[in-house]
Design an enzyme around this catalytic site. Structure first.
Site, PDB file in Angstrom:
ATOM      1  N   TRP A   1     -18.788  16.142  11.948  1.00  0.00           N
ATOM      2  CA  TRP A   1     -17.924  15.822  10.816  1.00  0.00           C
ATOM      3  C   TRP A   1     -18.491  16.403   9.526  1.00  0.00           C
ATOM      4  CZ3 TRP A   1     -16.392   9.917  11.328  1.00  0.00           C
ATOM      5  CH2 TRP A   1     -15.548   9.784  12.437  1.00  0.00           C
TER       6      TRP A   1
ATOM      7  N   LYS B   1     -13.294  18.043  11.040  1.00  0.00           N
ATOM      8  CA  LYS B   1     -14.041  18.099  12.299  1.00  0.00           C
ATOM      9  C   LYS B   1     -14.340  19.554  12.628  1.00  0.00           C
ATOM     10  CE  LYS B   1     -11.462  14.101  13.315  1.00  0.00           C
ATOM     11  NZ  LYS B   1     -10.266  14.277  12.451  1.00  0.00           N
TER      12      LYS B   1
ATOM     13  N   GLU C   1      -5.983  -3.807   0.019  1.00  0.00           N
ATOM     14  CA  GLU C   1      -6.245  -4.900   0.977  1.00  0.00           C
ATOM     15  C   GLU C   1      -7.460  -5.733   0.604  1.00  0.00           C
ATOM     16  OE1 GLU C   1      -5.496  -1.808   1.646  1.00  0.00           O
ATOM     17  OE2 GLU C   1      -4.347  -1.577   3.486  1.00  0.00           O
TER      18      GLU C   1
ATOM     19  N   THR D   1       0.870  -1.175   0.000  1.00  0.00           N
ATOM     20  CA  THR D   1       0.000   0.000   0.000  1.00  0.00           C
ATOM     21  C   THR D   1       0.906   1.224   0.000  1.00  0.00           C
ATOM     22  OG1 THR D   1      -0.012   0.068   2.397  1.00  0.00           O
ATOM     23  CG2 THR D   1      -1.790  -1.122   1.367  1.00  0.00           C
TER      24      THR D   1
HETATM   25  P1  AMP Z   1      -5.716   1.938  -2.481  1.00  0.00           P
HETATM   26  O1  AMP Z   1      -5.469   0.899  -1.469  1.00  0.00           O
HETATM   27  O2  AMP Z   1      -4.524   2.754  -2.818  1.00  0.00           O
HETATM   28  O3  AMP Z   1      -6.391   1.366  -3.669  1.00  0.00           O
HETATM   29  O4  AMP Z   1      -6.734   2.988  -1.859  1.00  0.00           O
HETATM   30  C1  AMP Z   1      -7.964   2.598  -1.337  1.00  0.00           C
HETATM   31  C2  AMP Z   1      -8.743   3.804  -0.906  1.00  0.00           C
HETATM   32  O5  AMP Z   1      -9.228   4.555  -2.032  1.00  0.00           O
HETATM   33  C3  AMP Z   1     -10.003   3.467  -0.146  1.00  0.00           C
HETATM   34  O6  AMP Z   1      -9.746   3.141   1.196  1.00  0.00           O
HETATM   35  C4  AMP Z   1     -10.805   4.742  -0.294  1.00  0.00           C
HETATM   36  O7  AMP Z   1     -10.401   5.731   0.626  1.00  0.00           O
HETATM   37  C5  AMP Z   1     -10.452   5.198  -1.688  1.00  0.00           C
HETATM   38  N1  AMP Z   1     -11.527   4.792  -2.606  1.00  0.00           N
HETATM   39  C6  AMP Z   1     -11.567   3.721  -3.404  1.00  0.00           C
HETATM   40  N2  AMP Z   1     -12.721   3.693  -4.107  1.00  0.00           N
HETATM   41  C7  AMP Z   1     -13.445   4.768  -3.730  1.00  0.00           C
HETATM   42  C8  AMP Z   1     -14.739   5.291  -4.057  1.00  0.00           C
HETATM   43  N3  AMP Z   1     -15.511   4.730  -4.979  1.00  0.00           N
HETATM   44  N4  AMP Z   1     -15.150   6.418  -3.419  1.00  0.00           N
HETATM   45  C9  AMP Z   1     -14.372   7.032  -2.505  1.00  0.00           C
HETATM   46  N5  AMP Z   1     -13.140   6.591  -2.158  1.00  0.00           N
HETATM   47  C10 AMP Z   1     -12.684   5.473  -2.752  1.00  0.00           C
END
Ligand code: AMP
Length: 543
Positions: A446, A441, A331, A185
């Site tokens: 929120w 916040k 993940e 990640t």
């Molecule tokens: P990654 O592990 O780099 O793919 O990032 C995952 C993160 O991307 C998630 O925990 C979200 O915060 C964000 N994310 C993925 N899909 C969406 C979505 N459709 N809307 C808002 N945030 C998203």
């Protein structure tokens, strides 16, 4: 009593074999650095993956060894996917846009033995070569004519390496829980964490992905993943496309280039394209300025960040393209939820359809969802209550690589805490309101930065926007809107703030607006809020 059905292991090699046998003539088209438009078939891809597996064997690779890739989306990288994982090694896809220190950390942490690299990343590796002593050698993914001069030790040309190998290779019968791929990640704080996929999770994920309400993928499709192979296995597309027999179009290093994407969509009859919102912003801006219409594209899967309503509308109304939002994470392999209408919903106006499509999506079989409050109690699915989103299921990570429970992201009852905050409505549609750390916040309540960003993206003078919380003496934090103006448009901060009236609660409306010419993005095209917060750390709000 046990049933009497065969217990055939779920293996990535079985996807390769299925693709080669039943869709052997299906085309894979790639933009590469050394060949502007390379074409071949599934059958050839699997043949070369087998040659690679033979070569790895000859190089002394042992089952479970991590073999890394540092490359864009093209056919050689795809061969590495199948050749490395199928043969029982772990394909560690590295994100080339990480900082050098992060690259060093993950290469050493993963204990990569070999790195397969695109020519363009050779200088990057040269710069860190002294700090990754365990890497035995580098395979440059090109032909002899394009091999670069390099100071790297033990450098091999990919085409030479596989050319001398036999096409005969019998995939090993692995335990389906065998590790297949590793992706770190891109943690914005702390060291990157490794997510270790296995064959079983990968096969199940691909099966779920091709379902009608998810990607609806079939042999009639031509698929363009604009999501990198180094980011969550390009959302599983290399596997699901081979299962379904869809044509694959790989954009190589041209991911963010609206013109190249537009041309590929058209010339390769692409019906389904996948990517993060920023990529589609670039494409929509290009089509607008070039006066082009996306005639062939039928649907896009957009995820990785919240999808602005205005983008869904533009695709639908200007191009006749359906946007299916999806949510997921490294993940979660990444499919968590996907958005499409479902039977039994009342008739919707075009506006209501947009409201629904703006949500992240609804549950996919294989991934359970829940939202909880601060004490871990489950919150109702009423579309109003919001709290941390937790998931568990068939392709969700149970721990991070070599962290043995120290990752701190799993609950005692076995759920993965996503770090996102969400609502879920009575029909099971989930909407992300924020990352936990991006929530603003204000006065003990929120404010959703995502909703503020999505709302302002509907303003015609806005090209891109981000909202962050800035310290405020009375309210703890107040939202600051940061905007890139659309080309040739002029607009004042007050005009933008007026756009919010009647669209969001009055106290949510940002206190200030700042105009910028650029926003920082991650390697996967997401806005780097952490960097923006640093940039505006001393910002003095006017209200
Ligand atoms: P990654 O592990 O780099 O793919 O990032 C995952 C993160 O991307 C998630 O925990 C979200 O915060 C964000 N994310 C993925 N899909 C969406 C979505 N459709 N809307 C808002 N945030 C998203």
């Amino acid at each position: 009593m046990l049933g009497l059905m065969m217990n055939t292991p779920l293996l990535i090699s079985s996807i390769a074999e299925h693709g080669a046998q039943f869709h052997g003539g299906r085309e894979i088209v790639s933009v590469t650095a050394d060949n502007p438009l390379h074409r071949y078939t599934y059958r050839e891809c699997v043949g070369r993956a087998k040659q690679l597996a033979n070569a790895l064997n000859g190089m002394g690779a042992k089952k479970g060894d991590r073999i890394a890739t540092l490359a864009w989306n093209d056919y050689r990288h795809l061969e590495a996917y199948y050749g490395i994982s199928g043969a029982g090694y772990v394909c560690h896809t590295i994100n080339p846009r990480l900082f050098p220190e992060q690259l060093v950390f993950i290469i050493n942490h993963a204990e990569d033995r070999w790195i397969f690299t695109d020519v363009m990343f050779v200088p990057l590796l040269e710069a860190i070569a002294d700090m990754i002593p365990n890497v035995e050698g580098f395979v440059v993914m090109t032909d002899n004519a394009h091999m670069p001069e390099t100071t790297l030790n033990n450098t091999v040309c990919y085409e030479e390496l596989i050319a001398k190998e036999s096409l005969d290779y019998t995939w090993p019968e692995l335990d389906e829980r065998t590790a297949s791929a590793l992706c770190y990640t891109s943690g914005t704080t702390g060291d990157p964490k490794g997510v270790l996929y296995d064959h079983r999770s990968t096969v199940l994920h691909a099966m779920a992905e091709i379902a009608p309400d998810t990607m609806s993928l079939s042999s009639y499709d031509s698929v363009l993943p604009v999501v990198p192979l180094f980011h969550v296995n390009a959302w599983g597309v290399p596997y699901s496309a081979f299962m379904a027999g869809a044509k694959l179009v790989l954009p190589g290093p041209k991911m963010g280039d609206g013109e190249t994407l537009c041309n590929l969509l058209d010339s390769e009859d692409v019906t389904l394209a996948l990517g993060v919102p920023t990529v589609w912003l670039a494409l929509l801006q290009y089509t607008e300025s070039a006066g082009k219409r996306l005639d062939k594209l039928q649907r896009t899967i957009v995820g990785g960040a919240a999808v602005p309503r205005s983008m869904i509308e533009a695709f639908r109304d200007k191009h006749g393209v359906e946007v299916r939002q999806a949510w997921g994470m490294t993940e979660t392999s990444p499919l968590g939820v996907a958005n499409s209408p479902k039977a039994g919903l009342p008739e919707m106006t075009p506006d209501e359809q947009l409201d629904l499509a703006s949500k992240a999506g609804r549950g996919v079989y294989g991934c359970e969802l829940r939202i909880v409050d601060g004490e871990g109690n489950e919150l109702p699915w009423d579309g109003e209550a919001y709290g941390p989103l937790q998931v568990r299921g068939l392709w969700i990570c149970s721990d991070y690589y070599k962290l043995a429970g120290a990752g701190g992201a799993h609950t005692d009852d076995g759920w993965f805490d996503t770090g996102d905050v969400a609502t879920i409505d009575p029909e099971g549609y989930m909407a992300i309101t924020d990352r936990t750390k991006d929530v603003i916040k204000s006065g003990g309540e929120w404010i959703s930065s995502i909703e503020l960003e999505n709302t302002i993206m509907g303003h015609p003078a806005v090209a891109e926007a981000a909202v962050i919380g800035v310290a405020h003496p009375k309210w703890t934090e107040r939202p600051l809107l940061i905007v890139i103006k659309a080309e040739g448009q002029d607009v004042s901060g007050d005009e933008l703030l007026a756009w919010y009236e009647g669209k969001v609660a009055k106290w949510w409306i940002p206190t200030d607006v700042e105009f910028v010419t650029e926003l920082p993005h991650t390697a996967t095209g997401k806005i780097k809020k952490i960097e923006l917060r640093k940039q505006f750390a001393d910002y003095q709000l006017t209200g």
